[in-house]
Design a protein around this motif. Structure first.
Motif, PDB file in Angstrom:
ATOM      1  N   ILE A  65      17.164  -0.588 -11.586  1.00 48.66           N
ATOM      2  CA  ILE A  65      16.438   0.682 -11.548  1.00 48.66           C
ATOM      3  C   ILE A  65      16.693   1.361 -10.202  1.00 48.66           C
ATOM      4  O   ILE A  65      17.215   0.739  -9.270  1.00 48.66           O
ATOM      5  N   GLU A  66      16.325   2.647 -10.107  1.00 43.41           N
ATOM      6  CA  GLU A  66      16.420   3.411  -8.862  1.00 43.41           C
ATOM      7  C   GLU A  66      15.007   3.685  -8.358  1.00 43.41           C
ATOM      8  O   GLU A  66      14.148   4.128  -9.124  1.00 43.41           O
ATOM      9  N   VAL A  67      14.784   3.433  -7.070  1.00 43.17           N
ATOM     10  CA  VAL A  67      13.449   3.551  -6.484  1.00 43.17           C
ATOM     11  C   VAL A  67      13.546   4.275  -5.149  1.00 43.17           C
ATOM     12  O   VAL A  67      14.536   4.120  -4.427  1.00 43.17           O
ATOM     13  N   PHE A  68      12.554   5.075  -4.805  1.00 43.80           N
ATOM     14  CA  PHE A  68      12.430   5.581  -3.436  1.00 43.80           C
ATOM     15  C   PHE A  68      11.027   5.262  -2.930  1.00 43.80           C
ATOM     16  O   PHE A  68      10.108   5.008  -3.716  1.00 43.80           O
ATOM     17  N   ILE A  69      10.873   5.239  -1.619  1.00 41.60           N
ATOM     18  CA  ILE A  69       9.603   4.858  -0.996  1.00 41.60           C
ATOM     19  C   ILE A  69       8.902   6.094  -0.454  1.00 41.60           C
ATOM     20  O   ILE A  69       9.516   6.916   0.232  1.00 41.60           O
ATOM     21  N   GLN A  70       7.626   6.214  -0.762  1.00 40.02           N
ATOM     22  CA  GLN A  70       6.785   7.243  -0.149  1.00 40.02           C
ATOM     23  C   GLN A  70       5.751   6.530   0.711  1.00 40.02           C
ATOM     24  O   GLN A  70       4.852   5.874   0.185  1.00 40.02           O
ATOM     25  N   PRO A  71       5.893   6.620   2.030  1.00 38.93           N
ATOM     26  CA  PRO A  71       4.933   5.920   2.899  1.00 38.93           C
ATOM     27  C   PRO A  71       3.498   6.376   2.630  1.00 38.93           C
ATOM     28  O   PRO A  71       3.252   7.532   2.286  1.00 38.93           O
ATOM     29  N   ASN A  72       2.584   5.466   2.786  1.00 37.75           N
ATOM     30  CA  ASN A  72       1.168   5.747   2.556  1.00 37.75           C
ATOM     31  C   ASN A  72       0.353   5.091   3.666  1.00 37.75           C
ATOM     32  O   ASN A  72      -0.470   4.200   3.417  1.00 37.75           O
ATOM     33  N   PRO A  73       0.612   5.502   4.937  1.00 40.61           N
ATOM     34  CA  PRO A  73       0.027   4.775   6.074  1.00 40.61           C
ATOM     35  C   PRO A  73      -1.490   4.856   6.143  1.00 40.61           C
ATOM     36  O   PRO A  73      -2.120   4.043   6.809  1.00 40.61           O
ATOM     37  N   GLN A  74      -2.083   5.853   5.455  1.00 41.65           N
ATOM     38  CA  GLN A  74      -3.531   5.973   5.517  1.00 41.65           C
ATOM     39  C   GLN A  74      -4.245   4.941   4.643  1.00 41.65           C
ATOM     40  O   GLN A  74      -5.462   4.812   4.720  1.00 41.65           O
ATOM     41  N   PHE A  75      -3.480   4.213   3.817  1.00 41.54           N
ATOM     42  CA  PHE A  75      -4.107   3.194   2.981  1.00 41.54           C
ATOM     43  C   PHE A  75      -3.563   1.818   3.346  1.00 41.54           C
ATOM     44  O   PHE A  75      -2.615   1.327   2.755  1.00 41.54           O
ATOM     45  N   ARG A  76      -4.154   1.237   4.355  1.00 37.49           N
ATOM     46  CA  ARG A  76      -3.858  -0.138   4.730  1.00 37.49           C
ATOM     47  C   ARG A  76      -4.947  -0.623   5.681  1.00 37.49           C
ATOM     48  O   ARG A  76      -5.615   0.185   6.334  1.00 37.49           O
ATOM     49  N   PRO A  77      -5.163  -1.927   5.760  1.00 37.86           N
ATOM     50  CA  PRO A  77      -6.241  -2.434   6.613  1.00 37.86           C
ATOM     51  C   PRO A  77      -5.983  -2.125   8.077  1.00 37.86           C
ATOM     52  O   PRO A  77      -4.844  -2.113   8.542  1.00 37.86           O
ATOM     53  N   ALA A  78      -7.080  -1.861   8.793  1.00 37.32           N
ATOM     54  CA  ALA A  78      -6.967  -1.666  10.228  1.00 37.32           C
ATOM     55  C   ALA A  78      -6.670  -3.003  10.889  1.00 37.32           C
ATOM     56  O   ALA A  78      -7.041  -4.061  10.383  1.00 37.32           O
ATOM     57  N   GLY A 112       0.800  -1.221   0.000  1.00 38.12           N
ATOM     58  CA  GLY A 112       0.000   0.000   0.000  1.00 38.12           C
ATOM     59  C   GLY A 112       0.825   1.260   0.000  1.00 38.12           C
ATOM     60  O   GLY A 112       0.324   2.330  -0.347  1.00 38.12           O
ATOM     61  N   ASP A 113       2.111   1.160   0.417  1.00 42.34           N
ATOM     62  CA  ASP A 113       3.007   2.304   0.263  1.00 42.34           C
ATOM     63  C   ASP A 113       3.270   2.529  -1.230  1.00 42.34           C
ATOM     64  O   ASP A 113       2.878   1.717  -2.072  1.00 42.34           O
ATOM     65  N   LEU A 114       3.955   3.609  -1.552  1.00 49.15           N
ATOM     66  CA  LEU A 114       4.170   3.962  -2.953  1.00 49.15           C
ATOM     67  C   LEU A 114       5.644   3.875  -3.319  1.00 49.15           C
ATOM     68  O   LEU A 114       6.506   4.328  -2.559  1.00 49.15           O
ATOM     69  N   ALA A 115       5.909   3.293  -4.484  1.00 50.85           N
ATOM     70  CA  ALA A 115       7.266   3.270  -5.024  1.00 50.85           C
ATOM     71  C   ALA A 115       7.396   4.405  -6.019  1.00 50.85           C
ATOM     72  O   ALA A 115       6.650   4.482  -6.995  1.00 50.85           O
ATOM     73  N   GLY A 116       8.336   5.314  -5.766  1.00 49.38           N
ATOM     74  CA  GLY A 116       8.590   6.428  -6.672  1.00 49.38           C
ATOM     75  C   GLY A 116       9.685   6.063  -7.655  1.00 49.38           C
ATOM     76  O   GLY A 116      10.782   5.667  -7.246  1.00 49.38           O
ATOM     77  N   ILE A 117       9.397   6.161  -8.933  1.00 49.53           N
ATOM     78  CA  ILE A 117      10.357   5.808  -9.980  1.00 49.53           C
ATOM     79  C   ILE A 117      10.467   6.979 -10.952  1.00 49.53           C
ATOM     80  O   ILE A 117       9.452   7.470 -11.464  1.00 49.53           O
ATOM     81  N   ILE A 118      11.685   7.439 -11.188  1.00 46.19           N
ATOM     82  CA  ILE A 118      11.933   8.519 -12.136  1.00 46.19           C
ATOM     83  C   ILE A 118      12.502   7.896 -13.405  1.00 46.19           C
ATOM     84  O   ILE A 118      13.640   7.408 -13.405  1.00 46.19           O
ATOM     85  N   PRO A 119      11.727   7.865 -14.483  1.00 50.98           N
ATOM     86  CA  PRO A 119      12.220   7.215 -15.714  1.00 50.98           C
ATOM     87  C   PRO A 119      13.346   8.025 -16.334  1.00 50.98           C
ATOM     88  O   PRO A 119      13.455   9.243 -16.118  1.00 50.98           O
ATOM     89  N   PRO A 120      14.213   7.381 -17.098  1.00 53.81           N
ATOM     90  CA  PRO A 120      15.311   8.109 -17.763  1.00 53.81           C
ATOM     91  C   PRO A 120      14.777   9.247 -18.631  1.00 53.81           C
ATOM     92  O   PRO A 120      13.766   9.116 -19.323  1.00 53.81           O
TER      93      PRO A 120
END
Length: 739
Positions: A589-602, A537-545
């Motif tokens: 590839i190069e990836v960074f993580i953007q947490p998305n804690p508001q989207f996950r099951p309780a 549910g977190d987000l993977a940020g990818i910057i394409p070439p």
């Protein structure tokens, strides 16, 4: 203003707060340690204790009882004076009583910074600063998250912001208690308030004068419970007129050594009782367990100080810096910005620079400084965030009042761009209020209101195209917010669906860079994957070439699974999706993580209803994969054709078999006469109502169009229950991740 009130004392007193917090945490352990070494007997009176102490210490002069219950005896022997801690049951010696020199030093540092009166003034100011920080910080947090009812919800923002607020909301009660009691005690130290101390009770003018009676028979001491004792001072031997001095929780007095009568007793007043209560609450003495709680909270002070300074510095760096900001009186275009944490200014700067390059004279300013009467500009852009539960951000909190008092010329054209988070019940509400206010003043919209979810760079770029079309120029708006440091990953596996389709889909599984030598051997031996922490549910940020703008993909795995997994559909002309579809196994590839804690099951055993379409199944499959507790989970998912894009089909069948997935409802539009996932919800309405009635939570992932249709279907399903999607959203039981 509230943010300034919070920031200023924090910056000024950060070091002192850290020192006072750490020393307070150390001191909080003292009462607990003392209490652990003390046995508290069942109901016993002071006469019994004194009798037993004298049996072991004939030269006893004084008995003190500490707030934690330890009994200290001061005595004389032929070789000199001594001080022992004794057993309250037997009067036997436990150990010599030697207060720790280190704890005395820590206490002096905590109370006065080792500087006597000057230091006490400084620590008093620190207590007041902490009080202001606690109150203002709590008010800021409540405003930011949308009210008291949302206080337990997941937080978002930068990592420093989240951790500052996360630790703060846990520790604020303890810190507030310490600051209030510390401020009161400082005020008492400087006689600004009374500590309730009173004069000694009147010394008796006469005593019985008889021979001393055994201490165990003195009626006043027999009537005094040991738990109430503070101090008992023995009379001078051989002096018939001498008396016992007795200090208790109720008051102080004297006891006749012959008759045992209580003489000259003076009870404590309510002010003294209040001071002693506050003293116990602040120090933990007599309330050792409470002291430990306050000590743990005090340990967060250094963390709060450091993260607070980091957040302040990040906000300072993010403050607007514009080159070529035309004077308001000569500008053709106005850009007004409403921002709380300065993030909206980054988007405004991109628009400002693009309009200048297009040959326009642009003036950009905070919304609270709108120059409607000074500027001849008749084209106005408003970029504004919404703060908390529909409120105005700090740089726009006076704007609607300003607009009503000094409205712009009705010939002004305007366009409002709202920034917010769709998880809030009043998503972009302030932007909507601003749009409505301009219309009410007769201004004409140059563009319809557009809202951007979670600062999406892609949505901002699309809005820029619309602005360019309206102005008749090519306008390219690329905003790349500051992101975490990316890390390298290697493609381990790809699973392709619908290769013959014009928009095929692929599931990509990445692993951390392989290690060589001994490090690689240890990784394999201990099954270490060396991935950063993330959750499904977190987000993977990818910057394409060739692009500065990241694309975000919802994660279908968490770091415990050992892979980073995403599900990607190839979009016509899509730069990043084309890049990802072209990856071969083993490529990096190069990836960074953007947490998305508001989207996950309780957490808990309540049912979870997962709804998605297309690649929206990614995080939903991740939630099911991690449902090792086998709580009720229901998946409603829509695709095109089971022969080409039944995403995660083998995994879903396995999850059904091992009960991680309770039910699966699919809708394939090509073979089911165009049926969509919302139709499956309507068909299963009775079951949906039962699940929601038992506390179920709904998570939706997929396109915004699909999410809109799902909301409409759910509103119809929930109507007989007098519920709605909005009601569930407000209570945190409906969450979306849409694109």
């Amino acid at each position: 203003m509230l943010r300034k009130i919070h920031s200023l004392p924090g910056l000024v007193a950060a070091v002192l707060i850290t020192v006072v917090g750490i020393t307070g945490a150390i001191l909080s352990a003292d009462p607990a340690a003392e209490r652990m070494g003390t046995s508290i007997p069942a109901r016993r009176n002071v006469a019994e204790l004194a009798d037993r102490v004298l049996a072991h210490y004939p030269g006893a002069e004084q008995i003190q009882r500490t707030p934690s219950g330890a009994l200290i005896v001061y005595y004389q022997t032929g070789s000199g004076a001594g001080v022992d801690q004794v057993d309250p049951s037997s009067g036997n010696r436990i150990r010599s009583y030697v207060p720790s020199a280190f704890m005395r030093w820590v206490k002096q540092l905590h109370r006065s910074l080792l500087l006597d009166t000057t230091g006490r003034i400084a620590t008093a100011a620190t207590a007041i600063a902490m009080l202001v920080l606690c109150v203002s910080g709590l008010l800021l947090l409540i405003k930011r998250i949308g009210g008291w009812h949302a206080l337990a919800r997941p937080l978002h923002g930068s990592k420093s912001q989240r951790w500052h607020a996360e630790i703060g909301r846990i520790a604020v009660t303890g810190l507030l208690m310490s600051s209030i009691t510390g401020t009161y005690m400082s005020a008492a130290t400087f006689s600004l308030v009374s500590d309730g101390m009173q004069n000694e009770p009147d010394f008796p003018s006469t005593t019985s004068g008889g021979p001393p009676a055994p201490v165990g028979r003195l009626s006043a001491l027999v009537a005094t419970d040991l738990a109430d004792l503070r101090e008992l001072v023995f009379p001078e031997p051989g002096d018939a007129a001498a008396v016992y001095t007795l200090r208790t929780a109720q008051g102080d007095g004297y006891v006749d050594q012959s008759s045992g009568a209580l003489l000259g007793f003076r009870a404590h007043g309510g002010t003294r009782d209040l001071y002693e209560l506050i003293y116990r609450l602040h120090t933990g003495e007599g309330l050792w367990w409470f002291g430990l709680i306050l000590g743990i909270c005090a340990l967060t002070s250094p963390w709060m100080a450091v993260t607070g300074v980091i957040v302040w510095w990040q906000r300072q760096r993010a403050k607007p810096r514009f080159s070529g900001n035309s004077p308001a009186r000569s500008a053709e275009v106005l850009i007004l910005v409403g921002s709380e944490n300065n993030s909206t200014w980054g988007f405004a700067r991109v628009l400002h620079d693009a309009l200048r390059q297009a040959g326009r004279r642009v003036y950009t300013a905070p919304m609270n400084q709108a120059p409607f009467q000074e500027s001849p500009a008749r084209l106005l852009f408003i970029l504004t965030a919404t703060y908390g539960d529909g409120g105005a951000p700090s740089s726009a909190d006076q704007f609607l009042t300003l607009l009503s008092r000094r409205p712009p010329d009705p010939a002004t054209q305007f366009a409002v761009l709202g920034f917010g988070d769709s998880q809030f019940s009043k998503f972009c509400q302030f932007a909507k209020d601003v749009d409505a206010a301009f219309r009410a003043h007769g201004c004409q919209p140059a563009l319809e209101l557009v809202t951007i979810n979670r600062q999406s760079s892609q949505e901002f770029a699309r809005w820029g195209v619309a602005v360019g079309d309206m102005l008749g120029v090519e306008l390219k708006l690329e905003h790349a917010p500051v992101h975490p440091q990316p890390f390298p990953l290697y493609l381990q596996e790809r699973i392709d669906y619908g290769r013959e389709e014009s928009e095929p889909t692929v599931v990509l599984r990445f692993v951390a860079a392989p290690s060589s030598g001994s490090a690689g051997l240890l990784d394999r031996l201990f099954k270490r994957h060396r991935l950063p922490h993330f959750e499904a549910g977190d987000l993977a940020g990818i910057i394409p070439p060739g692009s500065a703008m990241p694309r975000f993909y919802s994660l279908a795995s968490d770091s415990r699974n050992g892979v980073l997994e995403i599900c990607v559909r190839k979009q016509p002309g899509g730069v990043c999706s084309t890049y990802l579809h072209g990856l071969e196994v083993g490529e990096r590839i190069e990836v960074f993580i953007q947490p998305n804690p508001q989207f996950r099951p309780a957490s808990g055993a309540s049912p979870v209803i997962l709804i998605g379409a297309g690649t929206g199944i990614g995080p939903l499959a991740g939630f099911i994969r991690n449902n090792t507790g086998k709580y009720p989970m229901y998946l409603y998912w829509g695709g095109r054709d089971p022969e080409s894009d039944f995403l995660y089909e083998p995994e879903l069948k396995n999850y059904l078999a091992d009960s991680r997935l309770t039910q699966l409802h699919t809708a394939f539009s090509r073979i089911d006469n165009g049926v969509r996932v919302q139709t499956r919800l309507t068909e299963d309405a009775e079951n949906m109502r039962e699940l929601i009635g038992s506390g179920g939570q709904i998570l939706v992932c997929g396109s915004s169009a699909m999410a809109h249709s799902v909301r409409m279907a759910l509103d119809e399903i929930l109507a007989p229950m007098s519920l709605s999607v909005q009601t569930l959203r407000t209570t945190g039981r409906y969450r979306e991740d849409v694109f």
